[in-house]
Write a protein that holds these residues in place. Structure first.
Motif, PDB file in Angstrom:
ATOM      1  N   MET A 429     -38.864  12.134 -16.985  1.00 45.98           N
ATOM      2  CA  MET A 429     -39.778  12.927 -17.812  1.00 45.98           C
ATOM      3  C   MET A 429     -40.812  13.566 -16.900  1.00 45.98           C
ATOM      4  SD  MET A 429     -42.189  11.964 -21.080  1.00 45.98           S
ATOM      5  CE  MET A 429     -43.245  10.767 -20.291  1.00 45.98           C
ATOM      6  N   GLY A 430     -40.951  14.881 -16.993  1.00 42.73           N
ATOM      7  CA  GLY A 430     -41.982  15.572 -16.221  1.00 42.73           C
ATOM      8  C   GLY A 430     -43.338  15.231 -16.818  1.00 42.73           C
ATOM      9  N   PHE A 431     -44.188  14.589 -16.000  1.00 37.08           N
ATOM     10  CA  PHE A 431     -45.463  14.118 -16.546  1.00 37.08           C
ATOM     11  C   PHE A 431     -46.355  15.294 -16.971  1.00 37.08           C
ATOM     12  CE2 PHE A 431     -49.829  12.275 -15.784  1.00 37.08           C
ATOM     13  CZ  PHE A 431     -49.849  11.533 -16.955  1.00 37.08           C
ATOM     14  N   GLU A 432     -46.360  16.363 -16.178  1.00 35.51           N
ATOM     15  CA  GLU A 432     -47.198  17.518 -16.542  1.00 35.51           C
ATOM     16  C   GLU A 432     -46.749  18.120 -17.870  1.00 35.51           C
ATOM     17  OE1 GLU A 432     -46.187  16.917 -13.485  1.00 35.51           O
ATOM     18  OE2 GLU A 432     -48.173  16.447 -12.693  1.00 35.51           O
ATOM     19  N   ARG A 433     -45.433  18.130 -18.075  1.00 34.45           N
ATOM     20  CA  ARG A 433     -44.957  18.697 -19.344  1.00 34.45           C
ATOM     21  C   ARG A 433     -45.391  17.815 -20.507  1.00 34.45           C
ATOM     22  NH1 ARG A 433     -39.082  21.423 -18.018  1.00 34.45           N
ATOM     23  NH2 ARG A 433     -39.763  22.466 -16.110  1.00 34.45           N
ATOM     24  N   LEU A 434     -45.425  16.508 -20.288  1.00 33.76           N
ATOM     25  CA  LEU A 434     -45.957  15.622 -21.332  1.00 33.76           C
ATOM     26  C   LEU A 434     -47.429  15.958 -21.592  1.00 33.76           C
ATOM     27  CD1 LEU A 434     -45.666  13.087 -23.199  1.00 33.76           C
ATOM     28  CD2 LEU A 434     -46.614  11.774 -21.289  1.00 33.76           C
ATOM     29  N   VAL A 435     -48.188  16.138 -20.502  1.00 36.86           N
ATOM     30  CA  VAL A 435     -49.613  16.439 -20.675  1.00 36.86           C
ATOM     31  C   VAL A 435     -49.794  17.787 -21.387  1.00 36.86           C
ATOM     32  CG1 VAL A 435     -51.816  16.792 -19.465  1.00 36.86           C
ATOM     33  CG2 VAL A 435     -50.230  15.040 -18.659  1.00 36.86           C
ATOM     34  N   MET A 436     -48.918  18.738 -21.106  1.00 39.35           N
ATOM     35  CA  MET A 436     -48.980  20.029 -21.816  1.00 39.35           C
ATOM     36  C   MET A 436     -48.743  19.817 -23.309  1.00 39.35           C
ATOM     37  SD  MET A 436     -46.842  22.305 -19.056  1.00 39.35           S
ATOM     38  CE  MET A 436     -46.742  23.832 -19.981  1.00 39.35           C
ATOM     39  N   LEU A 437     -47.770  18.975 -23.622  1.00 44.22           N
ATOM     40  CA  LEU A 437     -47.488  18.691 -25.031  1.00 44.22           C
ATOM     41  C   LEU A 437     -48.713  18.068 -25.712  1.00 44.22           C
ATOM     42  CD1 LEU A 437     -45.161  18.470 -27.243  1.00 44.22           C
ATOM     43  CD2 LEU A 437     -45.006  16.076 -26.538  1.00 44.22           C
ATOM     44  N   LEU A 438     -49.359  17.135 -25.021  1.00 40.10           N
ATOM     45  CA  LEU A 438     -50.454  16.381 -25.626  1.00 40.10           C
ATOM     46  C   LEU A 438     -51.750  17.181 -25.719  1.00 40.10           C
ATOM     47  CD1 LEU A 438     -49.909  12.959 -23.793  1.00 40.10           C
ATOM     48  CD2 LEU A 438     -49.093  13.613 -26.059  1.00 40.10           C
ATOM     49  N   THR A 439     -51.953  18.102 -24.780  1.00 41.61           N
ATOM     50  CA  THR A 439     -53.225  18.836 -24.749  1.00 41.61           C
ATOM     51  C   THR A 439     -53.119  20.231 -25.348  1.00 41.61           C
ATOM     52  OG1 THR A 439     -52.703  19.713 -22.547  1.00 41.61           O
ATOM     53  CG2 THR A 439     -54.031  17.683 -22.630  1.00 41.61           C
TER      54      THR A 439
END
Ligand code: 4AD
Ligand code: MG
Length: 459
Positions: A429-439
């Motif tokens: 899982m790309g962590f930045e993409r997760l952060v994009m989803l969350l923010t």
């Protein structure tokens, strides 16, 4: 230095005779006989209002204190008569750590464009938006560790310097200690180089992760990953962080459950813990963010095979730039259509044609597809990519030779199939993409502290 964090001061249950805070001045307003300072120390989005009265020790130190100055304030904590805050501090003393010249300090305005802020990546975390994003990034990392720890996964630190190209895509940064004129093409290369063989920065910790999963059972990695891809998109960076769980005895369905559970856990975690930061982002960055994430939990996650996905893209009547066709990789426009318009939820696409996937994925009985899975989410597209791994020695060797993988690079990986081979699965899982989803932030450059993309290495 003894100080209270502003997040704790603002949560006080009552007034206090003596409180010390340190932070940066966000605004200063002067009135007759007193001045207001808004102080932020990064512990939370909110500022602490400080009143400095004429005649106090603190008043004497106010000279030159403006937006951006770093200060320490001691005073009393009292209930605030003003609107918008419960508590304020009346300063007794004020110590200046460092002033900020208003003529040159770039963060004077209330709002700046993301493009401008990228040019001052060293200062942008001092803004409301980026403070919120990076506090949430930290919380998201804790959520990831929490999730795996609760499930008995061991955290493994796989190497960043590597000799093998896990994804086989050839997008690696070469690492060398040879002077430039002795690199490739010279007789010294690679024997005379540091490792005596070509070395690169890792594109994935998966292969090493598999070795540990086949010993510790369930493991995950969470570390920096490097890809020299030139794709100049809002979703690709040259240096990003990836989370890669790998579990022995898990098949592709267990893998999907693990992936969906991880995303849901991270969403729940920030909804519970990041209320103020999310409210700001919802208001100014991505309207509907919080409701969207809540809906995601309520609606659940969809699953569809690659074959069905291609069919329903073809039947959708939607005009894609690249029409979907069986055998080709899904484009971001296809992925977003599936998640945003068709399923209106995250969706896992599985069983991709083997021709578009790497050598390590497990061949399905149809001989044509592999047990691959991509988890697609609204606004972003691919968040997770993974598979069940080929655990059968003969089939793995056959795949490696079809794809021209060199045995001398992968002998140890093949060994895992020789000695106590087990079915196993994992994903990245790309962590930045997760952060994009969350923010709700739409560009990967704005969720990385100091983003590295083609041509950008300023900071
Ligand atoms: O799909 P990818 O390439 O899969 C792997 O690397 C596997 N070895 C993972 C595994 O099975 N253990 O990458 C996984 C995820 C992607 O879904 C994407 O979220 C992210 O990593 N990713 C990137 N994120 C930012 N910038 C890039 N250049 C990225 N490339 C991949
Ligand atoms: Mg992928």
């Amino acid at each position: 230095m003894q100080r209270s964090r502003i997040i704790d001061v603002l949560a006080s249950s009552g007034p206090a005779e003596s409180v010390t805070v340190c932070g940066w001045v966000r605004t200063r307003r002067d009135s007759r006989g007193f001045a207001f300072l808004e102080i932020n120390d990064g512990s939370c989005l909110k500022n602490l209002q400080v009143v400095v009265d004429e005649g106090t020790e603190a008043w004497k130190s106010l000279e030159g204190v403006n937006t951006g100055a770093a200060v320490r304030i001691c005073g009393i904590l009292v209930e605030s008569p003003g609107k918008g805050q419960k508590w304020e501090v009346h300063a007794a003393s004020l110590q200046v750590f460092g002033l900020a010249d208003p003529l040159s300090y770039p963060l004077q305005k209330k709002r700046h464009s993301d493009e401008f802020l990228r040019t001052i990546a060293h200062l942008r975390p001092r803004t409301n938006k980026y403070g919120a994003v990076f506090r949430m990034r930290s919380e998201a990392a804790w959520a990831v560790h929490d999730y795996f720890r609760q499930r008995g996964f061991s955290y493994v630190h796989t190497p960043l310097l590597t000799g093998s190209d896990c994804e086989g895509a050839g997008e690696m940064f070469r690492v060398t200690t040879l002077p430039p004129y002795m690199e490739k093409g010279s007789a010294l290369y690679p024997q005379g180089d540091f490792f005596g063989r070509p070395a690169a920065l890792t594109v994935s910790g998966q292969l090493e992760g598999e070795a540990f999963a086949c010993a510790l059972g369930s493991i995950y990695t969470f570390g920096p990953t490097f890809r020299a891809e030139h794709s100049n998109t809002p979703r690709h960076a040259a240096e990003f962080w990836m989370i890669e769980p790998e579990a022995a005895f898990n098949d592709i369905w267990d893998n999907m459950e693990l992936a969906e559970g991880l995303v849901a856990h991270a969403v729940r975690h920030v909804l519970e813990r990041c209320h103020d930061d999310m409210e700001l982002l919802d208001r100014f960055v991505s309207p509907g963010l919080t409701d969207g994430l809540r809906n995601m939990l309520d609606r659940g996650f969809a699953r569809v095979s690659y074959r069905e996905a291609v069919e329903l893209l073809q039947k959708s009547g939607h005009a894609f730039e690249y029409p979907a066709c069986f055998g080709a990789d899904l484009q971001t426009e296809h992925e977003r259509f599936l998640a945003e318009e068709y399923f209106k939820s995250p969706v896992t696409v599985y069983d991709y044609p083997k021709a578009i996937k790497p050598f390590y994925m497990r061949l399905n009985d149809d001989g044509e597809t592999v047990a691959a899975m991509d988890l697609l989410v609204p606004r972003i597209g691919e968040l997770i990519g993974g598979s069940q791994r080929e655990e059968r020695l003969d089939l793995l060797l056959q795949r490696m030779s079809e794809l021209g993988q060199k045995m001398e690079d992968y002998w140890w990986y093949v060994d895992l199939r020789r000695f106590g081979s087990v079915p196993h699965s994992g994903f990245g899982m790309g962590f930045e993409r997760l952060v994009m989803l969350l923010t709700g932030v739409s560009n990967i450059r704005d969720v990385l502290p100091f983003p590295r993309t083609t041509g950008n290495l300023e900071f």
